[in-house]
Write a protein that holds these residues in place. Structure first.
Motif, PDB file in Angstrom:
ATOM      1  N   ARG A   1      41.233  36.887  41.406  1.00 37.29           N
ATOM      2  CA  ARG A   1      42.694  37.066  41.455  1.00 37.29           C
ATOM      3  C   ARG A   1      43.251  36.886  40.056  1.00 37.29           C
ATOM      4  O   ARG A   1      42.966  35.887  39.393  1.00 37.29           O
ATOM      5  CB  ARG A   1      43.314  36.060  42.419  1.00 37.29           C
ATOM      6  CG  ARG A   1      44.805  36.265  42.600  1.00 37.29           C
ATOM      7  CD  ARG A   1      45.363  35.537  43.816  1.00 37.29           C
ATOM      8  NE  ARG A   1      45.420  34.090  43.644  1.00 37.29           N
ATOM      9  CZ  ARG A   1      44.895  33.218  44.491  1.00 37.29           C
ATOM     10  NH1 ARG A   1      44.240  33.639  45.552  1.00 37.29           N
ATOM     11  NH2 ARG A   1      45.003  31.934  44.276  1.00 37.29           N
ATOM     12  N   ASP A   2      44.027  37.882  39.593  1.00 39.02           N
ATOM     13  CA  ASP A   2      44.680  37.825  38.265  1.00 39.02           C
ATOM     14  C   ASP A   2      43.707  37.433  37.152  1.00 39.02           C
ATOM     15  O   ASP A   2      44.014  36.569  36.328  1.00 39.02           O
ATOM     16  CB  ASP A   2      45.859  36.845  38.296  1.00 39.02           C
ATOM     17  CG  ASP A   2      46.933  37.302  39.278  1.00 39.02           C
ATOM     18  OD1 ASP A   2      47.060  38.527  39.472  1.00 39.02           O
ATOM     19  OD2 ASP A   2      47.615  36.448  39.865  1.00 39.02           O
TER      20      ASP A   2
ATOM     21  N   LEU B   1      32.357  42.274  45.455  1.00 40.82           N
ATOM     22  CA  LEU B   1      33.332  41.776  44.483  1.00 40.82           C
ATOM     23  C   LEU B   1      34.697  42.287  44.933  1.00 40.82           C
ATOM     24  O   LEU B   1      34.910  43.497  45.034  1.00 40.82           O
ATOM     25  CB  LEU B   1      32.972  42.313  43.098  1.00 40.82           C
ATOM     26  CG  LEU B   1      33.720  41.775  41.893  1.00 40.82           C
ATOM     27  CD1 LEU B   1      33.653  40.259  41.820  1.00 40.82           C
ATOM     28  CD2 LEU B   1      33.140  42.363  40.605  1.00 40.82           C
ATOM     29  N   MET B   2      35.598  41.364  45.253  1.00 41.40           N
ATOM     30  CA  MET B   2      36.885  41.759  45.829  1.00 41.40           C
ATOM     31  C   MET B   2      38.064  41.180  45.064  1.00 41.40           C
ATOM     32  O   MET B   2      37.925  40.174  44.374  1.00 41.40           O
ATOM     33  CB  MET B   2      36.960  41.299  47.283  1.00 41.40           C
ATOM     34  CG  MET B   2      35.839  41.851  48.134  1.00 41.40           C
ATOM     35  SD  MET B   2      36.225  41.710  49.869  1.00 41.40           S
ATOM     36  CE  MET B   2      37.438  42.993  50.098  1.00 41.40           C
ATOM     37  N   GLY B   3      39.207  41.822  45.239  1.00 38.04           N
ATOM     38  CA  GLY B   3      40.427  41.356  44.578  1.00 38.04           C
ATOM     39  C   GLY B   3      41.438  42.471  44.573  1.00 38.04           C
ATOM     40  O   GLY B   3      41.088  43.638  44.761  1.00 38.04           O
ATOM     41  N   GLU B   4      42.714  42.132  44.358  1.00 34.56           N
ATOM     42  CA  GLU B   4      43.750  43.164  44.306  1.00 34.56           C
ATOM     43  C   GLU B   4      43.549  44.031  43.072  1.00 34.56           C
ATOM     44  O   GLU B   4      42.773  43.702  42.178  1.00 34.56           O
ATOM     45  CB  GLU B   4      45.143  42.499  44.235  1.00 34.56           C
ATOM     46  CG  GLU B   4      45.531  41.785  45.504  1.00 34.56           C
ATOM     47  CD  GLU B   4      47.002  41.393  45.496  1.00 34.56           C
ATOM     48  OE1 GLU B   4      47.802  42.169  46.021  1.00 34.56           O
ATOM     49  OE2 GLU B   4      47.341  40.333  44.965  1.00 34.56           O
ATOM     50  N   ASN B   5      44.290  45.163  43.012  1.00 40.18           N
ATOM     51  CA  ASN B   5      44.231  45.994  41.809  1.00 40.18           C
ATOM     52  C   ASN B   5      44.693  45.181  40.618  1.00 40.18           C
ATOM     53  O   ASN B   5      45.690  44.466  40.705  1.00 40.18           O
ATOM     54  CB  ASN B   5      45.132  47.219  41.958  1.00 40.18           C
ATOM     55  CG  ASN B   5      44.596  48.160  43.013  1.00 40.18           C
ATOM     56  OD1 ASN B   5      45.225  48.384  44.014  1.00 40.18           O
ATOM     57  ND2 ASN B   5      43.417  48.678  42.811  1.00 40.18           N
ATOM     58  N   GLY B   6      43.954  45.289  39.521  1.00 38.49           N
ATOM     59  CA  GLY B   6      44.321  44.531  38.328  1.00 38.49           C
ATOM     60  C   GLY B   6      43.800  43.109  38.358  1.00 38.49           C
ATOM     61  O   GLY B   6      44.137  42.299  37.495  1.00 38.49           O
TER      62      GLY B   6
END
Length: 499
Positions: free
Chosen positions: A217-218, A37-42
């Protein structure tokens, strides 16, 4: 091996005041697979997992485990149904033994009354043997490094005979050898038919260990693809919605004259012994080494939060005693600690309070009164320059993602305008986009003539950002290398010198 669907999360939504954390996110995990499971912080990764684990109540959507609708009201209920989570921020009873932490809340008892210590020890040893974990079950948690405490947490998840195990940034505090060991454990669990959810920012790890990758994302779902079809570039593009060409900003700093001198630094209560080095103005110096090599202890002794036995610290030729943190800050030193939850953030305070707490003098109007305008202005600078994702300055810091908490602490120290900035794992648990921003801030500080000392377990980071790298081994300085003309192999050979 047939891969049945173990977990089906569909259209999960979750709102917090002022922010939609999850917007119709779906995730399917099959037995005998590792699902990254990946994505930027937040992006909402941890929030999604907390909804699964009963730590948050989802607003809408459905969660099915083995085809049955579930809605756990607590983490205890989730564990009892075979869903376990190894958290990034370890939440353990530090004054109790390893064994106590493993069986907390479910001690084996004799006649339903007396805790059966013998059975507890036997079962702990069995789990450790099965997982190849070399930790004394009777050891007190607070006496162990983060990496060993992490292994205890993994053993606990396995001891519940869990079918779904979530690993949230499990390697952020592990050395390369420990990462290999963790992967062996994960492969063993995968072969048993467990479904593993693996959250990490480390691309190489993901591409090596995962079967499938879901990118968020977001707060929204972006894509789910077989890992074999993905590359670092394609994952980054999905995560940030843009291409990130270079991992590191261009190096624009030029070191000047010697500013910081450390002579014969020896600690009273750790193995740190006779460490001497110099750092120039505008120079970024990395500290490399294995876990327990004395990297963190070097920074703590310079900053006065560990007891120094002997040694001299000079700044601009002037000797400073740095007996405690307050004195060190006054002398122009700042330290960003590795364990942000334990020693970095003030969880009950908001972002503004966490940001200005080390530079309150600047905001004093009359005697005890602080200027709200001045504090708001500094916090706005910090939020903008760090790109901190938050609904407002008055949001409690504990409700931010780990990476955003890290940015708040970095902003706090930058506002003290330090001459010497010491960073212990500054990008731990932080996504690629945010890492780049932090590297840029470090280089900008060096451009202003500041001294930067940086501990990192990530070799590419040290090679990409630093001018020189000091390699620690067994509490001693094993050698020094020029970041431009060295290799990871040379650094590793030095790191093993006194082990």
């Amino acid at each position: 091996m047939e891969h049945n669907v173990l977990l089906q999360m569909t259209d999960i939504c979750k709102e917090f005041p002022g922010v939609k954390a999850l917007d119709q996110v779906s995730l399917t995990v099959k037995s005998g697979t590792v699902h990254a499971l990946m994505g930027e912080n937040g992006a909402g990764k941890s929030t999604l997992m907390k909804c699964l684990f009963g730590m948050y109540n989802k607003d809408s959507g459905s969660i099915k485990l083995n085809g049955k609708e579930v809605n756990f009201k607590s983490s205890k209920e989730a564990l009892e149904h075979g869903v376990a989570m190894v958290h990034q921020e370890l939440n353990q009873a530090l004054k109790r033994s390893v064994m106590d932490n493993l069986w907390l809340g479910r001690y084996p008892k004799t006649a339903g009354l007396i805790v059966n210590e013998e059975k507890m020890l036997r079962e702990t040893n069995e789990i450790f043997k099965e997982l190849g974990i070399d930790v004394n079950p009777k050891k007190i948690m607070s006496t162990m490094p983060v990496s060993q405490r992490q292994m205890v947490e993994i053993a606990k998840a396995v001891s519940y005979k869990s079918k779904i195990i979530v690993f949230d940034e499990p390697t952020s505090s592990l050395t390369e050898q420990e990462v290999e060991h963790l992967f062996e454990i994960i492969n063993m669990l995968r072969n048993r038919g467990c479904g593993i959810i693996y959250i990490s920012h480390k691309m190489a790890e993901i591409l090596r260990i995962a079967d499938e990758v879901t990118v968020m994302r977001d707060g929204t779902w972006v894509a789910t693809e077989p890992a074999i079809t993905m590359t670092t570039e394609s994952i980054i593009k999905l995560m940030v919605g843009r291409e990130l060409k270079n991992q590191f900003p261009p190096k624009t700093n030029t070191p000047g004259k010697v500013a910081l001198e450390v002579e014969n630094l020896t600690a009273r209560y750790s193995l740190l012994n006779d460490v001497s080095f110099q750092v120039r103005k505008g120079e970024i110096v990395g500290l490399a080494g294995l876990d327990g090599s004395g990297r963190t202890e070097t920074l703590e002794n310079i900053f006065g939060i560990a007891t120094r036995k002997s040694g001299v610290i000079k700044i601009e030729g002037r000797e400073v005693s740095n007996k405690n943190a307050r004195e060190s800050i006054k002398n122009g030193f700042a330290l960003l600690t590795e364990e942000r939850r334990a020693t970095g953030i003030f969880g009950i305070l908001n972002i503004r309070e966490n940001t200005v707490i080390s530079s309150l003098k600047k905001h004093r109007k009359v005697r005890f009164y602080l200027s709200n305008n001045s504090m708001e202005k500094d916090t706005k600078w910090s939020v903008d320059s760090m790109r901190i994702k938050t609904p407002s300055q008055l949001t409690k810091i504990r409700s931010l993602s780990g990476g955003n908490q890290q940015k708040v602490i970095l902003g706090r120290w930058l506002l003290t305008e330090p001459e010497v900035l010491m960073l212990d794992e500054p990008t731990r648990g932080i996504d690629v986009g945010a890492k780049y921003e932090i590297y840029q801030l470090i280089i900008d500080l060096a451009n202003k003539g500041k001294v930067v000392l940086m501990v990192s377990s990530e070799m590419p980071e040290l090679l990409g950002v630093c001018d020189r790298i000091l390699v620690m081994s067994g509490g001693q300085l094993a050698g020094e290398v020029d970041a431009k003309n060295t290799t990871q192999e040379e650094i590793m050979a030095l790191a093993a010198k006194y082990v």
